[in-house]
Design a protein around this motif. Structure first.
Motif, short mmCIF file in Angstrom:
data_model
loop_
_atom_site.label_atom_id
_atom_site.label_comp_id
_atom_site.label_asym_id
_atom_site.label_seq_id
_atom_site.Cartn_x
_atom_site.Cartn_y
_atom_site.Cartn_z
N LYS A 1 -56.27 29.21 -52.86
CA LYS A 1 -54.96 28.88 -53.44
C LYS A 1 -54.58 27.43 -53.18
O LYS A 1 -53.94 26.78 -54.01
CB LYS A 1 -53.86 29.80 -52.88
CG LYS A 1 -54.02 31.27 -53.24
CD LYS A 1 -53.85 31.48 -54.74
CE LYS A 1 -53.90 32.96 -55.09
NZ LYS A 1 -53.80 33.18 -56.56
N ILE B 1 -43.18 34.23 -46.07
CA ILE B 1 -43.30 34.17 -44.60
C ILE B 1 -42.25 35.05 -43.94
O ILE B 1 -42.54 35.74 -42.93
CB ILE B 1 -43.20 32.71 -44.13
CG1 ILE B 1 -44.49 31.96 -44.51
CG2 ILE B 1 -42.97 32.63 -42.62
CD1 ILE B 1 -44.45 30.48 -44.27
N ARG C 1 -42.76 30.15 -50.71
CA ARG C 1 -43.50 30.18 -49.44
C ARG C 1 -42.65 30.78 -48.33
O ARG C 1 -43.10 31.67 -47.58
CB ARG C 1 -43.91 28.75 -49.05
CG ARG C 1 -44.66 28.63 -47.74
CD ARG C 1 -44.57 27.22 -47.17
NE ARG C 1 -43.20 26.89 -46.80
CZ ARG C 1 -42.82 25.67 -46.42
NH1 ARG C 1 -43.68 24.68 -46.40
NH2 ARG C 1 -41.54 25.45 -46.09
N ASP C 2 -41.42 30.30 -48.21
CA ASP C 2 -40.56 30.76 -47.12
C ASP C 2 -40.20 32.24 -47.26
O ASP C 2 -40.09 32.96 -46.26
CB ASP C 2 -39.29 29.91 -47.06
CG ASP C 2 -39.57 28.48 -46.63
OD1 ASP C 2 -40.67 28.23 -46.08
OD2 ASP C 2 -38.70 27.62 -46.84
N TRP D 1 -50.16 32.87 -43.27
CA TRP D 1 -49.96 32.34 -44.63
C TRP D 1 -50.86 31.14 -44.86
O TRP D 1 -51.50 31.03 -45.91
CB TRP D 1 -48.49 31.95 -44.81
CG TRP D 1 -48.22 31.25 -46.11
CD1 TRP D 1 -47.93 31.84 -47.31
CD2 TRP D 1 -48.24 29.84 -46.34
NE1 TRP D 1 -47.75 30.87 -48.28
CE2 TRP D 1 -47.93 29.64 -47.72
CE3 TRP D 1 -48.47 28.73 -45.53
CZ2 TRP D 1 -47.87 28.37 -48.29
CZ3 TRP D 1 -48.40 27.46 -46.10
CH2 TRP D 1 -48.10 27.29 -47.45
N LYS D 2 -50.92 30.24 -43.89
CA LYS D 2 -51.74 29.04 -44.04
C LYS D 2 -53.22 29.40 -44.16
O LYS D 2 -53.95 28.83 -44.99
CB LYS D 2 -51.52 28.11 -42.84
CG LYS D 2 -52.07 26.72 -43.01
CD LYS D 2 -51.59 25.80 -41.91
CE LYS D 2 -52.03 24.37 -42.14
NZ LYS D 2 -51.49 23.45 -41.09
N LEU E 1 -41.60 26.07 -55.00
CA LEU E 1 -42.76 26.45 -54.19
C LEU E 1 -42.36 26.66 -52.74
O LEU E 1 -42.85 27.59 -52.07
CB LEU E 1 -43.84 25.39 -54.30
CG LEU E 1 -44.59 25.32 -55.63
CD1 LEU E 1 -45.47 24.07 -55.68
CD2 LEU E 1 -45.43 26.57 -55.83
N ARG F 1 -46.52 32.25 -40.33
CA ARG F 1 -46.91 30.94 -40.89
C ARG F 1 -48.41 30.72 -40.76
O ARG F 1 -49.07 30.24 -41.70
CB ARG F 1 -46.16 29.82 -40.18
CG ARG F 1 -44.70 29.66 -40.60
CD ARG F 1 -44.07 28.47 -39.92
NE ARG F 1 -42.75 28.16 -40.46
CZ ARG F 1 -42.02 27.10 -40.12
NH1 ARG F 1 -42.49 26.26 -39.20
NH2 ARG F 1 -40.84 26.90 -40.67
N MET G 1 -53.82 30.71 -47.65
CA MET G 1 -53.84 29.66 -48.65
C MET G 1 -55.18 28.94 -48.68
O MET G 1 -55.71 28.62 -49.74
CB MET G 1 -52.71 28.65 -48.38
CG MET G 1 -51.32 29.19 -48.64
SD MET G 1 -50.98 29.48 -50.40
CE MET G 1 -50.95 27.81 -51.03
N PHE H 1 -46.02 20.45 -47.52
CA PHE H 1 -45.88 21.87 -47.84
C PHE H 1 -46.72 22.73 -46.89
O PHE H 1 -46.25 23.74 -46.38
CB PHE H 1 -46.34 22.07 -49.29
CG PHE H 1 -46.34 23.49 -49.78
CD1 PHE H 1 -45.16 24.18 -49.98
CD2 PHE H 1 -47.54 24.13 -50.08
CE1 PHE H 1 -45.15 25.49 -50.46
CE2 PHE H 1 -47.55 25.43 -50.55
CZ PHE H 1 -46.35 26.11 -50.74
N MET H 2 -47.95 22.30 -46.66
CA MET H 2 -48.84 23.08 -45.80
C MET H 2 -48.47 22.97 -44.32
O MET H 2 -48.80 23.85 -43.53
CB MET H 2 -50.29 22.61 -46.00
CG MET H 2 -50.86 22.93 -47.37
SD MET H 2 -50.88 24.70 -47.76
CE MET H 2 -52.02 25.31 -46.50
#
Length: 219
Positions: free
Chosen positions: A213, A179, A175-176, A204-205, A171, A201, A208, A145-146
């Motif tokens: 999160k 992004i 996420r997508d 977002w990473k 999930l 991306r 997280m 996922f990450m």
């Protein structure tokens, strides 16, 4: 996706009085119980203010509520690590050993007969193995996922975990979507020489990880 919890100090203080030496010798949970009892201050038995231990109450032990739930026992870190390694090694003997240790502690914390039945015998072994595979799926999913990896192979690896598949796919969609929105904002800002999706991306990473999160998701 799969919550993880560990024994807390309060639970230990309540439990250590009930654990017999024989149980301590055969269980890997003994390190937890012994560690707690070693830290307890010694009380003067002649002190009139000293309260009686829980198990000396006039209330029958059988009628007292469980000290821990089955979920709390199943999700302790050492038990989870043990059963996952047993499944990865295809080691049924090791898995049975973990089952026996779980049963020993479960009886000491007064789990209900129904819960004891769930983790006893061959059916209990299947149940524990299933719990291990759920956690293995969860661990592998978090990594993929990450790293924005496709999880099709993971789903095929654990085809019977349909409930977790749906949660994982939800999930991924969330996420997508986030992004895509971030990439659109970057594009609207008119930044030059930027791969908007890759930048979104990366942001977002970082979010997280830095927001905590990711740790919430792991637990």
């Amino acid at each position: 996706m799969v919550p993880k919890r560990s024994f807390n100090a309060v639970a230990f203080k309540r439990i250590y009085r009930l654990v017999s030496p024989n149980i301590l010798k055969c269980s890997l949970y003994a390190s937890f119980f012994i560690g707690v009892t070693a830290c307890q201050p010694q009380q003067n038995s002649n002190d009139p203010n000293v309260t009686s231990p829980l198990h000396t109450s006039s209330q029958p032990v059988e009628s007292l509520p469980p000290l821990l739930t089955l979920d709390e026992l199943l999700n302790t870190d050492d038990f989870q690590m043990g059963i996952k390694q047993s499944v990865l090694n295809d080691d049924q003997a090791s898995l049975r050993d973990w089952q026996q240790q779980l049963l020993a502690v479960a009886k000491e914390v007064r789990l209900s007969e129904r819960d004891l039945a769930r983790i006893s015998g061959e059916q209990g072994l299947v149940f524990i193995e299933f719990e291990a595979k759920k956690q293995l799926f969860h661990d592998e999913f978090i990594e993929q996922f990450m790293n924005f990896e496709n999880i099709d192979d993971l789903i095929q690896k654990y085809p019977y975990l349909s409930g977790l598949h749906q949660r994982a796919l939800s999930l991924l969609n969330a996420r997508d979507t986030a992004i895509q929105r971030a990439a659109k904002l970057l594009s609207d800002d008119g930044l030059q020489g930027v791969d908007y999706t890759q930048e979104a991306r990366a942001q977002w990473k970082a979010y997280m990880i830095n927001s905590g999160k990711l740790e919430e998701l792991k637990n």
